[in-house]
Design an enzyme around this catalytic site. Structure first.
Site, short mmCIF file in Angstrom:
data_model
loop_
_atom_site.label_atom_id
_atom_site.label_comp_id
_atom_site.label_asym_id
_atom_site.label_seq_id
_atom_site.Cartn_x
_atom_site.Cartn_y
_atom_site.Cartn_z
N SER A 8 1.48 -4.46 -4.48
CA SER A 8 1.18 -5.71 -3.79
C SER A 8 -0.19 -6.24 -4.17
O SER A 8 -0.45 -7.44 -4.06
CB SER A 8 1.24 -5.50 -2.27
OG SER A 8 0.32 -4.49 -1.88
N CYS A 68 -1.62 4.99 0.95
CA CYS A 68 -1.58 3.63 0.40
C CYS A 68 -2.33 3.70 -0.93
O CYS A 68 -3.43 4.27 -1.00
CB CYS A 68 -2.25 2.64 1.34
SG CYS A 68 -2.44 0.97 0.65
N THR A 69 -1.74 3.12 -1.97
CA THR A 69 -2.36 3.24 -3.29
C THR A 69 -3.67 2.47 -3.40
O THR A 69 -4.43 2.65 -4.35
CB THR A 69 -1.40 2.78 -4.41
OG1 THR A 69 -0.92 1.46 -4.11
CG2 THR A 69 -0.23 3.73 -4.51
N HIS A 70 -3.96 1.60 -2.43
CA HIS A 70 -5.26 0.94 -2.41
C HIS A 70 -6.39 1.92 -2.07
O HIS A 70 -7.52 1.74 -2.51
CB HIS A 70 -5.28 -0.18 -1.36
CG HIS A 70 -4.73 -1.48 -1.83
ND1 HIS A 70 -3.38 -1.72 -1.92
CD2 HIS A 70 -5.34 -2.62 -2.25
CE1 HIS A 70 -3.19 -2.95 -2.36
NE2 HIS A 70 -4.36 -3.51 -2.57
N CYS A 92 3.49 1.38 -4.55
CA CYS A 92 3.18 0.84 -3.23
C CYS A 92 4.01 1.60 -2.22
O CYS A 92 5.24 1.62 -2.31
CB CYS A 92 3.52 -0.65 -3.17
SG CYS A 92 3.39 -1.39 -1.52
N ASN A 93 3.35 2.27 -1.28
CA ASN A 93 4.07 3.07 -0.30
C ASN A 93 4.99 2.23 0.57
O ASN A 93 6.13 2.60 0.83
CB ASN A 93 3.08 3.83 0.58
CG ASN A 93 2.44 5.00 -0.14
OD1 ASN A 93 2.93 6.11 -0.11
ND2 ASN A 93 1.33 4.73 -0.82
N THR A 94 4.51 1.08 1.02
CA THR A 94 5.33 0.22 1.88
C THR A 94 6.58 -0.24 1.16
O THR A 94 7.70 -0.15 1.69
CB THR A 94 4.52 -1.00 2.35
OG1 THR A 94 3.37 -0.55 3.07
CG2 THR A 94 5.35 -1.89 3.24
N TYR A 150 1.78 -6.11 2.30
CA TYR A 150 3.22 -5.92 2.47
C TYR A 150 3.58 -5.35 3.85
O TYR A 150 4.69 -5.57 4.33
CB TYR A 150 3.74 -4.98 1.39
CG TYR A 150 4.14 -5.67 0.10
CD1 TYR A 150 3.94 -7.03 -0.08
CD2 TYR A 150 4.74 -4.95 -0.92
CE1 TYR A 150 4.32 -7.65 -1.25
CE2 TYR A 150 5.13 -5.57 -2.10
CZ TYR A 150 4.92 -6.91 -2.26
OH TYR A 150 5.31 -7.53 -3.42
N GLY A 151 2.67 -4.62 4.45
CA GLY A 151 2.98 -3.98 5.72
C GLY A 151 3.28 -4.96 6.85
O GLY A 151 3.82 -4.57 7.88
#
Length: 268
Positions: free
Chosen positions: A10, A183-185, A73-75, A41-42
């Protein structure tokens, strides 16, 4: 030219995953697609998330002839993968929060998951905890603001450490010895997170595991080969969906090796 590896997120968080893949496949071509127009995205409805991601990714796969897609992206991974795999005929890799390795290495058996609220609340996440961390006390922390802080750091080079400390106060109070970055962020601000949480908390993310999975799937599919021609310039292409991106973000992408940075739009 060998077919590229397409990494999707995202925002800029997927760059942390792409970096891990590049360590194992340094001579590959890469496309990085980030849907920053719909970040975070969450907070999106699941069906909106699924339809938008599938359309966006499928169009770029067709355009670039990608060999594999990594949904970094985990979400998105918790809801998009089935529809995306049904649409594409190439391997698709998703992100799974590193609950299992966290439970294995924790000495106190007090671990935490720091993720977006969407990832924290989803049934898939709770199934992972039940399956792999039954002997642990698992604390869940949902925070979308950290996503924006990571984006801001990349765009401006600045991060509000006092605000970060305030957001992480519940994590500090939980007295964990392992914290999963779900979260990849969040690996983009790993050093700042570690500074606030202290050396006694081990931070885990899924980047290395994803990279290993990509190498394995590409070998099985036999649809991708490392570029062995030293004279051939490696291709690094970045695509975004927002109307424009900041000068700081553009500079970061160039520093990462991207020679092409352009906006992409879809029929949706």
């Amino acid at each position: 030219m060998s077919r590229p590896i397409l990494v999707f997120d995202s925002g800029i968080g997927g760059l942390s995953v792409l970096a891990e893949i590049r360590k194992l496949l340094p001579q590959s071509h890469y496309c990085y697609l980030f849907d920053n127009a719909r970040l975070p995205y969450g907070e999106l409805d699941e069906q909106v998330l699924v339809s938008g991601c599938v359309t966006l990714i499928a169009e770029l796969v067709a355009r670039t002839d990608a060999a594999i897609v990594v949904v970094a992206c985990n979400t998105a991974s918790t809801v998009v993968l089935p529809a995306l795999r049904a649409k594409l005929n190439i391997p698709v890799v998703g992100v799974v929060p590193a609950i299992k390795p966290a439970a294995l290495i924790s000495k106190s058996k007090r671990i935490g998951l720091l993720a977006t609220p969407g990832t924290v609340k989803r049934h898939y996440t709770h199934e992972l905890i039940s399956q792999f961390a039954g002997d642990c006390q698992v604390e869940l922390f949902g925070c979308s603001e950290l996503v924006w802080m990571a984006e801001q750091k990349v765009a401006t080079g600045a991060l509000d450490m006092q605000r970060l400390a305030d957001l992480l106060a519940p994590v500090v109070a939980a007295n964990l010895d392992v914290l999963v970055l779900g979260c990849t962020h969040f690996p983009m601000i790993r050093s700042e997170l570690q500074q606030v949480l202290g050396a006694g908390v081990t931070l885990l993310d899924s980047g290395e595991a994803i990279a290993n999975r990509v190498v394995s799937l590409l070998a099985q599919a036999n649809s991708h080969s490392e570029n062995q021609n030293a004279a051939e310039k490696l291709v690094m292409q970045a695509y975004y969906t927002k109307a424009e991106i900041s000068e700081g973000l553009a500079t970061t992408l160039v520093d990462c090796g991207f020679s092409t940075i352009e906006r992409i739009t879809t029929s949706n």
